[in-house]
Design a protein around this motif. Structure first.
Motif, PDB file in Angstrom:
ATOM      1  N   LEU A 176       0.791  -1.124   0.095  1.00  0.00           N
ATOM      2  CA  LEU A 176       0.035   0.024  -0.001  1.00  0.00           C
ATOM      3  C   LEU A 176       0.927   1.243  -0.010  1.00  0.00           C
ATOM      4  CD1 LEU A 176      -2.624   1.426   0.149  1.00  0.00           C
ATOM      5  CD2 LEU A 176      -2.631   1.227   2.715  1.00  0.00           C
ATOM      6  N   ASN A 177       0.664   2.269  -1.214  1.00  0.00           N
ATOM      7  CA  ASN A 177       1.473   3.590  -1.021  1.00  0.00           C
ATOM      8  C   ASN A 177       0.468   4.523  -0.875  1.00  0.00           C
ATOM      9  OD1 ASN A 177       4.240   2.597  -2.744  1.00  0.00           O
ATOM     10  ND2 ASN A 177       2.523   1.358  -3.563  1.00  0.00           N
ATOM     11  N   ILE A 178       0.717   5.291   0.198  1.00  0.00           N
ATOM     12  CA  ILE A 178       0.132   6.681   0.367  1.00  0.00           C
ATOM     13  C   ILE A 178       1.297   7.843   0.303  1.00  0.00           C
ATOM     14  CG2 ILE A 178      -1.181   7.841   2.187  1.00  0.00           C
ATOM     15  CD1 ILE A 178      -1.511   5.196   4.002  1.00  0.00           C
ATOM     16  N   ALA A 179       0.310   8.576  -0.690  1.00  0.00           N
ATOM     17  CA  ALA A 179       1.179   9.713  -0.974  1.00  0.00           C
ATOM     18  C   ALA A 179       0.519  10.979  -1.379  1.00  0.00           C
ATOM     19  CB  ALA A 179       2.027   9.335  -2.422  1.00  0.00           C
ATOM     20  N   ILE A 180       1.118  12.102  -1.684  1.00  0.00           N
ATOM     21  CA  ILE A 180       0.386  13.328  -2.099  1.00  0.00           C
ATOM     22  C   ILE A 180       1.000  13.595  -3.573  1.00  0.00           C
ATOM     23  CG2 ILE A 180       0.331  15.735  -1.394  1.00  0.00           C
ATOM     24  CD1 ILE A 180      -0.882  13.815   0.746  1.00  0.00           C
ATOM     25  N   GLY A 181      -0.415  13.938  -4.184  1.00  0.00           N
ATOM     26  CA  GLY A 181      -0.015  14.042  -5.380  1.00  0.00           C
ATOM     27  C   GLY A 181       0.004  12.757  -6.537  1.00  0.00           C
ATOM     28  N   TYR A 182      -0.195  13.241  -7.733  1.00  0.00           N
ATOM     29  CA  TYR A 182       0.034  11.934  -8.861  1.00  0.00           C
ATOM     30  C   TYR A 182       1.347  11.650  -9.057  1.00  0.00           C
ATOM     31  CZ  TYR A 182      -4.795  12.963 -10.103  1.00  0.00           C
ATOM     32  OH  TYR A 182      -6.181  13.104  -9.900  1.00  0.00           O
ATOM     33  N   PRO A 183       1.747  10.225  -9.485  1.00  0.00           N
ATOM     34  CA  PRO A 183       2.968   9.754  -9.479  1.00  0.00           C
ATOM     35  C   PRO A 183       3.670  10.469 -10.524  1.00  0.00           C
ATOM     36  CG  PRO A 183       1.493   7.996 -10.312  1.00  0.00           C
ATOM     37  CD  PRO A 183       0.521   9.205  -9.435  1.00  0.00           C
ATOM     38  N   PHE A 184       3.135  10.709 -11.518  1.00  0.00           N
ATOM     39  CA  PHE A 184       3.518  11.509 -12.786  1.00  0.00           C
ATOM     40  C   PHE A 184       2.338  12.179 -13.781  1.00  0.00           C
ATOM     41  CE2 PHE A 184       3.214   6.797 -13.202  1.00  0.00           C
ATOM     42  CZ  PHE A 184       2.388   6.698 -14.137  1.00  0.00           C
TER      43      PHE A 184
END
Length: 834
Positions: free
Chosen positions: A826-834
């Protein structure tokens, strides 16, 4: 007994809740008697009986028709009219209670069939089709009843034959403005053979208008152009472009610039005082700055309107955009007025919002002027009187064969500055797939007008913590970081070459920065990094930008290494590169092309970077006894590093986008360096890379660290070469929610084989065998200000397994807890990956 009572209460509550939901789900409960709930519309397209196929732009045409249909049905979330349900839950409010919230705040009243006007909408749709070349189009409507209380409207469009452009003729004369219009014909947006379109006619008028503005015709507007259409040619049209006969003389005269005056301390609250003072003449322009906020040189490369030169729209626009892009002014407004006597200079006073006579384009035309004694001055020059006595309109000018002399314009630019100083605080939170969470605070003080030169001075301090909350087997330790930076950005190129100033709307900048960063991993080591950098930043066009750093110096100094870290080095000697003491002496260059726009079907992002270190120092400094070249007793890195990235954004339809990315990185260490410096190496895995593998645990090549499932792993695998491909399908579901399906592939490699990492070397004939593949699904909450992203991924191909076992699709088992623990990321992040 109490337990039985509690069950009864819960049961009653559930029954009441179910009743409310069921009653509210009757979407027609509040529909008045004799009316129906409007559930939307549908457009049916009947193809031409001759061509028998839909046009290439069919989807755009249907989207355009749907946008013109009114009213819109009740809004839905995940296919459900929740707002309408909430409205139906309430009753007519008598105060500020729950009924008021349901009916006035949370809910939405039903959209009724009586609000729809099918016959009128059919006429609107017919006009739209005519504007797109279907001159014989017909649209009929039919109401479709559904149940007792619902209805929709179906529109059937019969476009028939589509007209194309047969010829384009410019009806002009031999006057200066007529010749100018004729010269622009090769750039026409009216293409012979293309479909007739009202939008293309509007674009042609705008194009000619811009071309005339570029030749000094300041008061000319698109409304003075007429395009006549002859549609009597068996399915084709002849177009005739001309200047309207009643175009006024003011719009037919080219203008030159007289005085250009800047008011850099203008305020709407005190416009009279902020436009008074002693004008200072600097390189042909006048600056009235009674508060002495700015040095005259601050505007040296921002004003492209020049005295005694022809007015040009491009110079006008570049000047306004340059002044805004200085970052010092929040408002910039230009005011142009004609000059009758060029011997008089009216340099002070005025207001950006003063009312006065306006031309057809909405620009203020201030004709009343004063001479040096303060008297009103309305006398017209001889040439102007002669011209106007013979011609007042375009037709009269042509009939009387009048050749107009150039007029003159004064330009006043009113600039409202930002507050000079500001303080900004930013708080961030992070969550990583390896079980670490963290937070960081950054405080930045800014001076937008340092040294009164429109330079930006930034002083920033930051600090952060990172600690492990779960997944103890991922290894690592708690850490903290501290840092600070001082940077100055000048709105010009600072070079030995004087007068270098590219002609674009974007301000070229020179940025000089110095920074320090401390990164401490508890019980392992401290890492200090000192950086000094000189950068040049500029843009050629809206889409193309450049960053050139001829000087980029970094000194890395490790301190306080512990016995615990020494034991890790014995198991993984390559980790020593992470904190190696050394200089990085070099420069870099980055070029970026990005034409992403919301209405583009195909958009591209292209970026390339070249990073070189140690070349000049390597030529000058000799080797020591150990064969190394050192600076101040420390070795320095020598390498060449290249990175290229390409992205393609494809809008498949409304709310659907397919994005593909290819990333290639290549590093060549030489001389002092056997590998790239750790801070310059490539990493893979994690939330913006190959999401099925945890950050920095994949590679290099087919190598797999045996400590990956133990607490001894530092998760710092890196390489000199990187290849990565990502493909992602994004779909808008409802409101701020988007879903995605993605596939990631790639890996990293080393230039040279490392004995402790077998299989890590890159080889052209075998690298494809080391490609890792993963995929998954994601949820994105796009609230415009911030995008919260959750991506769930699993590996499809694992490069460190035996060659005939690397594809693991047949081993997927969501029911197995052990499999989920190792493979469900599970990856939790802010913003789109690209």
């Amino acid at each position: 007994m109490r337990k039985a009572n509690s069950h009864t209460i819960i049961y009653c509550c559930l029954v009441c809740l179910a009743y409310l939901v069921i009653s509210s789900c009757s979407t027609t409960r509040t529909v008045p008697e004799g009316d129906r709930l409007y559930t939307g519309s549908n457009v049916k397209w009947i193809t031409d009986t001759i061509v028998r196929k839909k046009p290439k732009d069919y989807s755009n045409l249907v989207d355009g028709m749907n946008k013109r249909i009114r009213p819109n049905r009740n809004r839905r979330f995940l296919g459900m009219p929740i707002k309408l349900w909430l409205y139906n839950l309430g009753n007519e409010p008598k105060g500020k209670g729950l009924n008021y919230l349901l009916r006035r705040k949370w809910g939405e009243p039903p959209v009724l069939l009586s609000q729809a006007k099918p016959d009128y909408t059919s006429e609107v749709l017919e006009e739209y089709l005519v504007d797109n070349g279907y001159f014989q189009a017909g649209v009929v409507s039919a109401v479709k009843l559904s149940g007792k209380k619902k209805a929709s409207v179906n529109y059937t469009a019969t476009p028939n034959h589509r007209y194309t452009i047969k010829s384009v003729t410019y009806l002009t004369d031999s006057s200066a403005i007529g010749k100018t219009v004729t010269y622009t014909k090769p750039q026409s947006s009216l293409i012979i053979g293309a479909n007739y379109s009202l939008d293309s006619i509007k674009a042609e008028r705008e194009r000619i208008h811009a071309a005339l503005k570029e030749q000094g015709y300041y008061y000319f507007t698109p409304d003075y152009l007429l395009v006549q259409v002859d549609s009597t040619n068996n399915g084709t049209v002849d177009l005739f472009v001309k200047i309207k006969d009643n175009t006024p003389l003011l719009a037919l005269r080219p203008y030159k610039m007289h005085d250009i005056v800047l008011f850099p301390d203008y305020s709407l609250d005190n416009d009279s005082a902020s436009t008074q003072g002693t004008p200072v003449k600097y390189k042909g322009i006048y600056i009235v700055d009674s508060a002495h906020r700015f040095k005259s040189s601050a505007f040296d490369r921002s004003v492209f309107l020049r005295p005694d030169s022809l007015y040009r729209l491009s110079s006008h626009n570049i000047t306004l955009q340059r002044l805004i892009n200085l970052g010092v002014f929040k408002f910039v407004k230009g005011q142009f007025s004609p000059v009758r006597d060029t011997s008089i200079h009216n340099l002070t006073g005025g207001s950006a919002n003063v009312t006065g006579r306006r031309d057809a384009g909405g620009r203020r035309d201030s004709t009343s002027r004063r001479d040096s004694s303060g008297r009103n001055f309305n006398r017209r020059d001889t040439a102007y009187a002669r011209d106007t006595s013979q011609a007042g309109t375009y037709r009269a000018m042509v009939n009387n064969r009048v050749a107009l002399d150039s007029g003159w314009l004064d330009a006043k630019l009113f600039l409202t500055p930002y507050k000079r100083r500001s303080l900004q605080t930013e708080l961030r939170g992070t969550s990583k797939s390896n079980g670490f969470i963290g937070s960081q605070i950054q405080i930045t003080a800014k001076n937008r007008n340092w040294l009164h030169s429109a330079a930006l001075l930034e002083i920033g301090l930051r600090g952060g913590l990172e600690w492990q909350t779960g997944n103890k087997n991922a290894g690592g330790s708690n850490s903290y970081g501290l840092g600070g930076e001082v940077a100055v950005t000048f709105p010009r190129f600072i070079t030995p070459f004087r007068g270098l100033n590219i002609r674009t709307p974007y301000v070229p900048k020179t940025r000089i920065s110095a920074s320090y960063e401390l990164y401490s991993r508890a019980d392992l080591y401290n890492l200090n990094a000192y950086t000094l950098q000189l950068q040049y930043l500029w843009q050629r066009t809206q889409y193309l930008s450049h960053i050139f750093a001829p000087v980029a110096l970094t000194y890395v100094l490790p301190t306080k290494t512990t016995p615990a870290y020494d034991s890790i080095l014995r198991n993984d000697p390559s980790q020593r590169n992470a904190i190696e003491k050394q200089f990085i002496l070099g420069g870099n260059y980055t070029i970026t092309y990005n034409n992403q726009q919301a209405n583009r079907v195909h958009s591209f992002y292209l970026s390339g970077n070249i990073d070189i270190s140690g070349n000049i120092a390597g030529l000058i400094i000799p080797k020591n006894d150990t064969g190394q070249k050192t600076l101040l007793g420390n070795s320095f890195a020598q390498y060449e590093r290249f990175t290229a990235e390409a992205r393609h954004y494809w809008q498949l339809g409304k709310g659907k986008q397919w994005v593909n990315r290819l990333l290639i990185g290549y590093g060549l260490p030489y001389g002092n360096s056997s590998t790239l410096p750790f801070v310059k190496q490539f990493f893979t895995g994690g939330s913006s890379s190959i999401r099925a593998f945890r950050a920095r645990t994949l590679g290099p090549g087919s190598y797999h660290n045996p400590a990956v499932d133990t607490s001894a792993l530092l998760a710092n695998e890196a390489g000199d070469i990187k290849l990565e491909f990502n493909s992602e399908l994004r779909v808008h579901v409802a409101s701020v929610f988007n879903v995605a399906a993605f596939i990631d592939a790639g890996n990293i490699w080393l230039q040279k084989e490392v004995p402790d990492k077998p299989g890590s070397k890159f080889a052209f004939n075998t690298f494809y065998k080391d490609i890792a593949v993963g995929g998954g699904v994601g949820l994105r909450i796009d609230a415009s200000i911030v995008v919260v992203r959750l991506d769930l991924a699993i590996p499809f191909r694992v490069p460190y397994l035996p060659q005939n076992e690397r594809w693991v699709l047949d081993k997927i088992d969501f029911s197995d807890p052990e499999w989920r623990k190792k493979n469900l990321i599970l990856n939790i992040a802010i913003g789109y990956p690209f």
